[in-house]
Scaffold this active site. Structure first.
Site, short mmCIF file in Angstrom:
data_model
loop_
_atom_site.label_atom_id
_atom_site.label_comp_id
_atom_site.label_asym_id
_atom_site.label_seq_id
_atom_site.Cartn_x
_atom_site.Cartn_y
_atom_site.Cartn_z
N HIS A 107 -7.83 -7.29 -5.91
CA HIS A 107 -7.27 -7.44 -4.57
C HIS A 107 -7.14 -6.13 -3.79
O HIS A 107 -7.30 -6.12 -2.57
CB HIS A 107 -5.91 -8.15 -4.63
CG HIS A 107 -4.84 -7.40 -5.35
ND1 HIS A 107 -4.77 -7.34 -6.73
CD2 HIS A 107 -3.79 -6.67 -4.90
CE1 HIS A 107 -3.73 -6.62 -7.08
NE2 HIS A 107 -3.12 -6.20 -5.99
N LYS A 157 -8.14 0.44 -1.85
CA LYS A 157 -7.25 1.60 -1.88
C LYS A 157 -7.89 2.81 -2.56
O LYS A 157 -7.38 3.92 -2.46
CB LYS A 157 -5.93 1.24 -2.55
CG LYS A 157 -5.04 0.37 -1.67
CD LYS A 157 -3.69 0.11 -2.30
CE LYS A 157 -2.80 -0.70 -1.37
NZ LYS A 157 -1.49 -1.01 -1.97
N HIS A 212 -7.56 -0.91 4.11
CA HIS A 212 -8.05 -1.07 2.75
C HIS A 212 -8.67 -2.44 2.44
O HIS A 212 -9.58 -2.50 1.61
CB HIS A 212 -6.97 -0.70 1.72
CG HIS A 212 -5.94 -1.74 1.44
ND1 HIS A 212 -4.75 -1.82 2.12
CD2 HIS A 212 -5.92 -2.77 0.55
CE1 HIS A 212 -4.04 -2.81 1.66
NE2 HIS A 212 -4.72 -3.42 0.71
N HIS A 233 -5.74 -10.94 1.60
CA HIS A 233 -4.44 -11.09 0.92
C HIS A 233 -3.29 -10.44 1.69
O HIS A 233 -2.13 -10.60 1.30
CB HIS A 233 -4.51 -10.55 -0.51
CG HIS A 233 -4.61 -9.05 -0.62
ND1 HIS A 233 -5.78 -8.36 -0.40
CD2 HIS A 233 -3.67 -8.11 -0.94
CE1 HIS A 233 -5.58 -7.07 -0.57
NE2 HIS A 233 -4.30 -6.89 -0.90
N HIS A 234 -3.58 -9.75 2.80
CA HIS A 234 -2.52 -9.23 3.66
C HIS A 234 -2.40 -10.00 4.98
O HIS A 234 -1.65 -9.58 5.87
CB HIS A 234 -2.72 -7.74 3.94
CG HIS A 234 -2.31 -6.86 2.80
ND1 HIS A 234 -1.00 -6.72 2.39
CD2 HIS A 234 -3.06 -6.09 1.95
CE1 HIS A 234 -0.95 -5.90 1.35
NE2 HIS A 234 -2.18 -5.51 1.07
N ASP A 287 1.19 -10.66 -5.26
CA ASP A 287 1.09 -9.22 -5.02
C ASP A 287 2.40 -8.67 -4.46
O ASP A 287 2.88 -7.62 -4.90
CB ASP A 287 -0.07 -8.93 -4.07
CG ASP A 287 -0.30 -7.45 -3.86
OD1 ASP A 287 -0.19 -6.69 -4.83
OD2 ASP A 287 -0.62 -7.06 -2.72
#
Length: 207
Positions: A54, A58, A83, A116-117, A145
């Protein structure tokens, strides 16, 4: 190994990835059963195996920003929020070298990395997707997460208790997180509590 080598330069990352993967597996199973989604076993496995990727984007973030102990500046926040796009680019570049036994579906992996954000109310990043526009696998990993991040010590924060983290997850139901998946997430902890109680009963009675 791909996630560990490509994600971020942190000796604790392997434990984080394993926790995310294990909790993702529990949540996928519970959510599928609770909502009677009839998801295929292969699709659920894709989500579990891909969850460790995920945050691979980064790897492209400067360590001075990634591990900054204080608040981020607006510029640094913008860099951090890149990211998911960086991660998608990394996945696409190395896709030919990925062992399909480890990452069974590039599409599922990319959805998790890229989305996922995102937030249920449309205020997330990078594409401000809303509600079910966000792929299911990304909505699942998003909760896991955040929960693991809250309950882990980071350079910029102390770890939260499980109770405090769960309270935050509940507060963000319908805002950050899919309300239905939040319910399934709490069911995971209810099942753990029930199993522990059962084990305690067995120990106390000698059955």
């Amino acid at each position: 190994m791909l996630a560990i080598s490509c994600e971020i330069r942190d000796p604790g990352i392997e434990a984080h990835l394993l926790r995310v993967q294990n909790l993702t597996e529990q949540l996928v199973i519970v959510h599928n059963r609770r909502c009677q989604l009839e998801l295929s076993k292969s699709y659920m496995n894709h989500i579990v195996h891909s969850s460790i990727l995920h945050d691979i984007g980064k790897a492209e973030i400067p360590e001075g920003i990634l591990y900054k102990p204080g608040p981020l500046s607006p510029y640094e926040r913008k860099i951090i929020e890149m990211h998911p796009l960086m991660g998608s680019d990394i996945l696409n570049k190395i896709s030919r070298e990925i062992n399909n036994d480890v990452i069974s579906s590039l599409e599922v992996a990319e959805n998790i990395i890229l989305h996922h954000h995102e937030k249920w109310d449309g205020t997330g990043y990078p594409h401000r997707l809303k509600g079910e526009e966000i792929p299911l696998e990304a909505r699942i990993v998003a909760i896991v997460d955040v929960f693991d991040a809250l309950t882990s010590r980071r350079p910029y924060k102390d770890s939260w208790t499980v109770e405090r983290a769960l309270s935050f997850i509940n507060e963000q139901k319908g805002k950050h997180f899919d309300p239905s998946i939040v319910m399934s997430f709490f069911c995971c902890f209810d099942e753990k509590a029930a199993q522990k109680k059962g084990c305690d009963t067995v120990r106390s009675t000698g059955i």
